[in-house]
Motif scaffolding. Structure first.
Motif, PDB file in Angstrom:
ATOM      1  N   ILE A  20       0.843  -1.209   0.000  1.00  0.00           N
ATOM      2  CA  ILE A  20       0.000   0.000   0.000  1.00  0.00           C
ATOM      3  C   ILE A  20       0.871   1.249   0.000  1.00  0.00           C
ATOM      4  O   ILE A  20       0.576   2.225  -0.690  1.00  0.00           O
ATOM      5  N   LEU A  21       1.979   1.200   0.748  1.00  0.00           N
ATOM      6  CA  LEU A  21       2.906   2.342   0.760  1.00  0.00           C
ATOM      7  C   LEU A  21       3.360   2.662  -0.656  1.00  0.00           C
ATOM      8  O   LEU A  21       3.391   3.823  -1.076  1.00  0.00           O
ATOM      9  N   LEU A  22       3.718   1.608  -1.410  1.00  0.00           N
ATOM     10  CA  LEU A  22       4.191   1.812  -2.780  1.00  0.00           C
ATOM     11  C   LEU A  22       3.071   2.289  -3.690  1.00  0.00           C
ATOM     12  O   LEU A  22       3.245   3.232  -4.464  1.00  0.00           O
ATOM     13  N   ILE A  23       1.904   1.632  -3.577  1.00  0.00           N
ATOM     14  CA  ILE A  23       0.781   2.005  -4.443  1.00  0.00           C
ATOM     15  C   ILE A  23       0.405   3.457  -4.209  1.00  0.00           C
ATOM     16  O   ILE A  23       0.167   4.220  -5.138  1.00  0.00           O
ATOM     17  N   ASP A  24       0.426   3.845  -2.936  1.00  0.00           N
ATOM     18  CA  ASP A  24       0.005   5.198  -2.592  1.00  0.00           C
ATOM     19  C   ASP A  24       0.900   6.249  -3.239  1.00  0.00           C
ATOM     20  O   ASP A  24       0.431   7.300  -3.668  1.00  0.00           O
ATOM     21  N   TYR A  36      -7.459   4.224   1.356  1.00  0.00           N
ATOM     22  CA  TYR A  36      -8.377   3.888   2.451  1.00  0.00           C
ATOM     23  C   TYR A  36      -8.998   2.514   2.226  1.00  0.00           C
ATOM     24  O   TYR A  36      -9.012   1.669   3.128  1.00  0.00           O
ATOM     25  N   LEU A  37      -9.465   2.274   1.001  1.00  0.00           N
ATOM     26  CA  LEU A  37     -10.102   0.983   0.707  1.00  0.00           C
ATOM     27  C   LEU A  37      -9.112  -0.163   0.882  1.00  0.00           C
ATOM     28  O   LEU A  37      -9.440  -1.205   1.445  1.00  0.00           O
ATOM     29  N   LEU A  38      -7.870   0.045   0.412  1.00  0.00           N
ATOM     30  CA  LEU A  38      -6.870  -1.017   0.507  1.00  0.00           C
ATOM     31  C   LEU A  38      -6.536  -1.319   1.963  1.00  0.00           C
ATOM     32  O   LEU A  38      -6.375  -2.489   2.348  1.00  0.00           O
ATOM     33  N   VAL A  39      -6.430  -0.263   2.785  1.00  0.00           N
ATOM     34  CA  VAL A  39      -6.115  -0.474   4.202  1.00  0.00           C
ATOM     35  C   VAL A  39      -7.226  -1.287   4.869  1.00  0.00           C
ATOM     36  O   VAL A  39      -6.966  -2.257   5.604  1.00  0.00           O
ATOM     37  N   PHE A  89     -11.047   3.266  11.686  1.00  0.00           N
ATOM     38  CA  PHE A  89     -10.681   3.880  10.404  1.00  0.00           C
ATOM     39  C   PHE A  89     -11.938   4.351   9.676  1.00  0.00           C
ATOM     40  O   PHE A  89     -11.932   5.393   9.019  1.00  0.00           O
ATOM     41  N   ALA A  90     -13.016   3.548   9.774  1.00  0.00           N
ATOM     42  CA  ALA A  90     -14.248   3.925   9.082  1.00  0.00           C
ATOM     43  C   ALA A  90     -14.790   5.240   9.631  1.00  0.00           C
ATOM     44  O   ALA A  90     -15.182   6.130   8.878  1.00  0.00           O
ATOM     45  N   TYR A  91     -14.772   5.380  10.966  1.00  0.00           N
ATOM     46  CA  TYR A  91     -15.256   6.620  11.574  1.00  0.00           C
ATOM     47  C   TYR A  91     -14.361   7.795  11.201  1.00  0.00           C
ATOM     48  O   TYR A  91     -14.804   8.929  11.130  1.00  0.00           O
ATOM     49  N   ALA A  92     -13.066   7.506  11.004  1.00  0.00           N
ATOM     50  CA  ALA A  92     -12.104   8.598  10.832  1.00  0.00           C
ATOM     51  C   ALA A  92     -12.199   9.248   9.464  1.00  0.00           C
ATOM     52  O   ALA A  92     -11.803  10.392   9.299  1.00  0.00           O
ATOM     53  N   ARG A  93     -12.725   8.507   8.461  1.00  0.00           N
ATOM     54  CA  ARG A  93     -12.572   8.942   7.070  1.00  0.00           C
ATOM     55  C   ARG A  93     -13.061  10.379   6.851  1.00  0.00           C
ATOM     56  O   ARG A  93     -12.307  11.236   6.389  1.00  0.00           O
ATOM     57  N   GLU A  94     -14.316  10.646   7.210  1.00  0.00           N
ATOM     58  CA  GLU A  94     -14.847  11.985   6.948  1.00  0.00           C
ATOM     59  C   GLU A  94     -14.152  13.041   7.791  1.00  0.00           C
ATOM     60  O   GLU A  94     -13.878  14.134   7.328  1.00  0.00           O
ATOM     61  N   TYR A  95     -13.873  12.663   9.023  1.00  0.00           N
ATOM     62  CA  TYR A  95     -13.285  13.624   9.965  1.00  0.00           C
ATOM     63  C   TYR A  95     -11.957  14.150   9.445  1.00  0.00           C
ATOM     64  O   TYR A  95     -11.703  15.352   9.437  1.00  0.00           O
ATOM     65  N   TYR A 106      -2.061   8.777   7.346  1.00  0.00           N
ATOM     66  CA  TYR A 106      -2.874   8.468   8.529  1.00  0.00           C
ATOM     67  C   TYR A 106      -3.212   6.985   8.570  1.00  0.00           C
ATOM     68  O   TYR A 106      -2.982   6.300   9.567  1.00  0.00           O
ATOM     69  N   TYR A 107      -3.743   6.458   7.455  1.00  0.00           N
ATOM     70  CA  TYR A 107      -4.170   5.059   7.464  1.00  0.00           C
ATOM     71  C   TYR A 107      -2.973   4.106   7.531  1.00  0.00           C
ATOM     72  O   TYR A 107      -3.034   3.064   8.178  1.00  0.00           O
ATOM     73  N   ILE A 108      -1.885   4.491   6.852  1.00  0.00           N
ATOM     74  CA  ILE A 108      -0.738   3.572   6.847  1.00  0.00           C
ATOM     75  C   ILE A 108      -0.106   3.521   8.234  1.00  0.00           C
ATOM     76  O   ILE A 108       0.240   2.440   8.733  1.00  0.00           O
ATOM     77  N   LEU A 109      -0.007   4.684   8.889  1.00  0.00           N
ATOM     78  CA  LEU A 109       0.507   4.672  10.263  1.00  0.00           C
ATOM     79  C   LEU A 109      -0.427   3.860  11.160  1.00  0.00           C
ATOM     80  O   LEU A 109       0.021   3.116  12.034  1.00  0.00           O
ATOM     81  N   GLY A 110      -1.733   4.007  10.910  1.00  0.00           N
ATOM     82  CA  GLY A 110      -2.691   3.221  11.672  1.00  0.00           C
ATOM     83  C   GLY A 110      -2.469   1.731  11.468  1.00  0.00           C
ATOM     84  O   GLY A 110      -2.554   0.944  12.404  1.00  0.00           O
ATOM     85  N   LEU A 111      -2.154   1.369  10.233  1.00  0.00           N
ATOM     86  CA  LEU A 111      -1.904  -0.047   9.923  1.00  0.00           C
ATOM     87  C   LEU A 111      -0.667  -0.560  10.665  1.00  0.00           C
ATOM     88  O   LEU A 111      -0.643  -1.701  11.142  1.00  0.00           O
TER      89      LEU A 111
END
Lengths: 478, 201
Positions: A20-24, A36-39, A89-95, A106-111
């Motif tokens: 995901i890091l590379l794709i991003d 987000y979807l991949l994470v 992560f789902a709750y975080a998206r809009e915020y 954000y998502y990768i660090l979360g991962l």
């Protein structure tokens, strides 16, 4: 030769997060939604792999030269961790979109955090426990600071980092003493060799390790960081800190206290009794005077950690104290995620809905959301038929079974005090008119956020009506 | 008392004193230099423990590279004795109390049992720290080693995400845009009705 297939959830997490890091990097800005979807897909994959393990491995298996363990406890903790991380992560998206927080990082660090928790859940040596803890904490510090425009967030991150480094230092010092005494860092080896070591020195190691663990839990007197970090961090990060890491912390506490140091159970029972009492006392009492809902929930989390410690205290001398503690912490995490999720959803660009005033008359603005928050608050207060009631009940039963009636009575009294500030939120929502500034603004949610809140709230109610499945699950694993 | 003991005490005293200097001097450059001395004396202690490889790595990596970088950063930022000492006297009693508690705890726990603990077996003449490390690092400790690697990756991502600012937040020139600018972008011709002079006549 290590059995790699046993570590399949961690391996999948690692490989996929690298991908995901590379794709991003090579994705254009407008397609960053893909990250987000991949994470989330990665978390689903890890979840499915862990479920497959749960089916196949009934007994305890150790690999990687004794650093890695697969047992029911590890697998169940991982399942909970993946589910709660998925939800946060789902709750975080809009915020985070509204606040222009760099979302892919954000998502990768979360991962990476999820990977750290996963490592913690199946760590079988003190070295792996420490490394997993660091892998969890390091990205968390960065996540807290991820809202760069906010002075508060930066300050919270700084506090969290300094205190966390101190706790890590204490953990390492305790581990080094244990290693010096037993010559081993493997959990079963330590349990076997510890009785030959002098008691006073072992207690010193125990005190240092316990201090570090309780810091990660956020129990009194190591709670100072909790209110500041919970309030200062972006709400989506607060939600993340309040959920999955508590389950992972419970996992390593079980490994260290119950599996490595069962010989010292009298000593750690005494220490934990004091700490659980103080946590329930200060957590509930200080929550009453808060006007900021994030800060109030932070103090409430301190109190709830106190409650879940009760199960560990009752563990050695009762039938299912540990499973009651696991049940309690799992359900609390579910409820806390929902509550912080609603705080995050109510916040709009430039406005944080973190004052209690913002919840005045929520029923008039969005009845469904108000009802969900009502369920969550009832569960935190321990009102039947929500799940919080059964969680508290299980703890009290095992406390009485362990002949600690006075502690059970104290817990009950503190729960009554706690009910006041939970019900105050409910009262504000239902029996008060909205403030003038808010009255004209109905709260609208996108369909996926609506779905997330609904699933969360209904889960709290459904687990309250039919708690036996989860209780049995918790009983099987320990 | 053997020579080793004397050497150990010299290094230990140096480490403690320089660590105190790190937190007590006002000038950050001196503080960093004192930290270099701390690392150096710890490397000496490790050498006594016959962990030669780690000791040299500590010197090369920490003293040679990390601390030098640190020194550059401190000098470039020109952070000059900005640390205020307001809280120092206020927190001092609490700090001393905490230290005394910890020391008492250690004396109680180590004091009596110190002599009971078996002395470590001195390594033989053909003992090699490097061989020992190499034998276990990628075999027995492969799993923790890999996690440590992931930890570094996470640290890199975290550091970049914290330090990186999007171009919008950064003040930078876009040469292409500047060259492509047309007169119409910069100057606006406004049609206005001619105004009469408001004379009194």
């Amino acid at each position: 030769m290590p059995i790699f297939s046993l570590a399949s959830p961690e391996l999948a997490l690692l490989i996929l997060s690298g991908l995901i890091l590379l794709i991003d990097v090579f994705t254009p800005q407008r397609l960053r939604f893909l990250t987000y979807l991949l994470v989330q897909a990665t978390l689903v994959v890890a979840f499915l792999l862990a479920i497959a393990q749960y089916r196949h491995h009934a007994e305890l298996l150790v690999t990687f030269n004794g650093h890695y363990v697969v047992d029911k406890l590890a697998i169940l903790l991982k399942l909970f961790i993946y589910v709660m991380s998925f939800a946060s992560f789902a709750y975080a998206r809009e915020y985070i979109e509204e606040r222009k927080i760099a979302s892919s990082e954000y998502y990768i660090l979360g991962l990476f955090c999820v990977m750290g928790m996963s490592v913690m859940a199946s760590a079988y040596s003190l070295l792996t426990i420490y490394l997993g803890l660091e892998l969890l904490s390091l990205p968390l510090y960065a996540l807290v600071a991820s809202h760069k425009d906010s002075q508060q967030a930066t300050e919270a991150a700084m506090k969290y980092f300094v205190m966390g480094a101190l706790a890590s230092g204490m953990l390492l010092y305790g581990i080094s003493i244990l290693y010096g005494l037993t010559g081993s860092i493997q959990i079963p080896e330590i349990a076997r060799l510890i009785h030959a070591a002098p008691t006073a020195t072992v207690s010193l190691a125990l005190i240092f390790i316990l201090a570090a663990l309780l810091f990660k839990f956020g129990a009194v007197p190591f709670h100072m960081w909790v209110p500041d970090v919970y309030q200062g961090a972006p709400t989506s990060v607060t939600l993340f800190i309040a959920s999955a890491p508590k389950i992972a912390a419970f996992g390593i506490t079980m490994r260290i206290l119950v599996q490595a140091l069962p010989e010292l159970h009298v000593a750690w029972e005494q220490i934990l009794t004091v700490i659980a009492f103080l946590s329930m006392f200060f957590g509930n009492l200080l929550a009453i005077v808060q006007t900021n809902i994030k800060r109030m929930l932070a103090y409430s989390s301190i109190a709830h950690i106190g409650y879940s410690l009760l199960g560990i205290i009752a563990g050695p001398s009762s039938h299912d104290g540990y499973s009651a503690a696991l049940f309690y912490i799992t359900t609390y995490v579910l409820v806390a995620a929902g509550a912080f999720g609603i705080v995050a959803l109510l916040s709009r660009t430039g406005i944080e809905a973190d004052q209690l005033e913002d919840y005045r008359g929520l029923n008039a603005r969005n009845p469904w959301l108000a009802f969900m928050l009502l369920l969550l608050m009832f569960s935190m207060a321990g009102v039947p038929p929500t799940v919080g009631f059964f969680a508290k009940l299980g703890l009290l039963v095992s406390l009485v079974e362990a002949h600690r009636v006075w502690l059970a009575v104290a817990a009950l009294v503190f729960a009554l005090i706690g009910a006041y500030y939970y019900l105050r939120v409910v009262m504000l929502m239902y029996f008060e008119e909205p403030t003038e500034a808010n009255a004209s603004k109905p709260v609208t949610l996108s369909w996926d956020m609506q779905l997330a809140v609904t699933v969360n709230g209904v889960a709290v109610l459904a687990l309250g009506v039919l708690p036996s499945a989860l209780i049995d699950l918790c009983r099987i694993v320990i | 008392m053997q020579v080793v003991h004397i050497v150990f005490y010299i290094f230990a005293a140096m480490a403690v004193v320089s660590a105190l200097v790190v937190i007590s001097v006002r000038n950050p450059v001196r503080s960093v230099l004192a930290l270099v001395v701390t690392f150096f004396s710890m490397a000496g202690v490790w050498m006594i423990l016959s962990a030669e490889f780690l000791s040299l790595i500590l010197l090369l990596v920490y003293v040679g590279a990390v601390m030098t970088l640190f020194l550059f950063v401190v000098m470039m930022l020109n952070a000059n004795s900005t640390g205020s000492r307001e809280g120092f006297t206020r927190y001092l009693p609490f700090g001393i109390l905490l230290v005394l508690l910890l020391v008492a705890l250690m004396i109680i726990s180590f004091g009596s049992s110190f002599t009971q603990l078996p002395a470590p077996v001195p390594p033989g003449a053909d003992y090699s720290n490097v061989t020992q490390l190499g034998a276990v690092l990628y075999t027995e400790y492969a799993y923790p080693f890999e996690i440590a690697g992931v930890l570094l990756l996470a640290a890199i991502v975290a550091a970049i995400s914290l330090a990186h600012r999007t171009p919008k937040q950064r003040k930078s020139q876009n040469i292409n845009e500047q060259l492509r600018v047309r007169r119409e972008d910069r100057v606006r011709l406004v049609k206005m009705p001619p105004e009469k002079k408001n004379d009194l006549s």
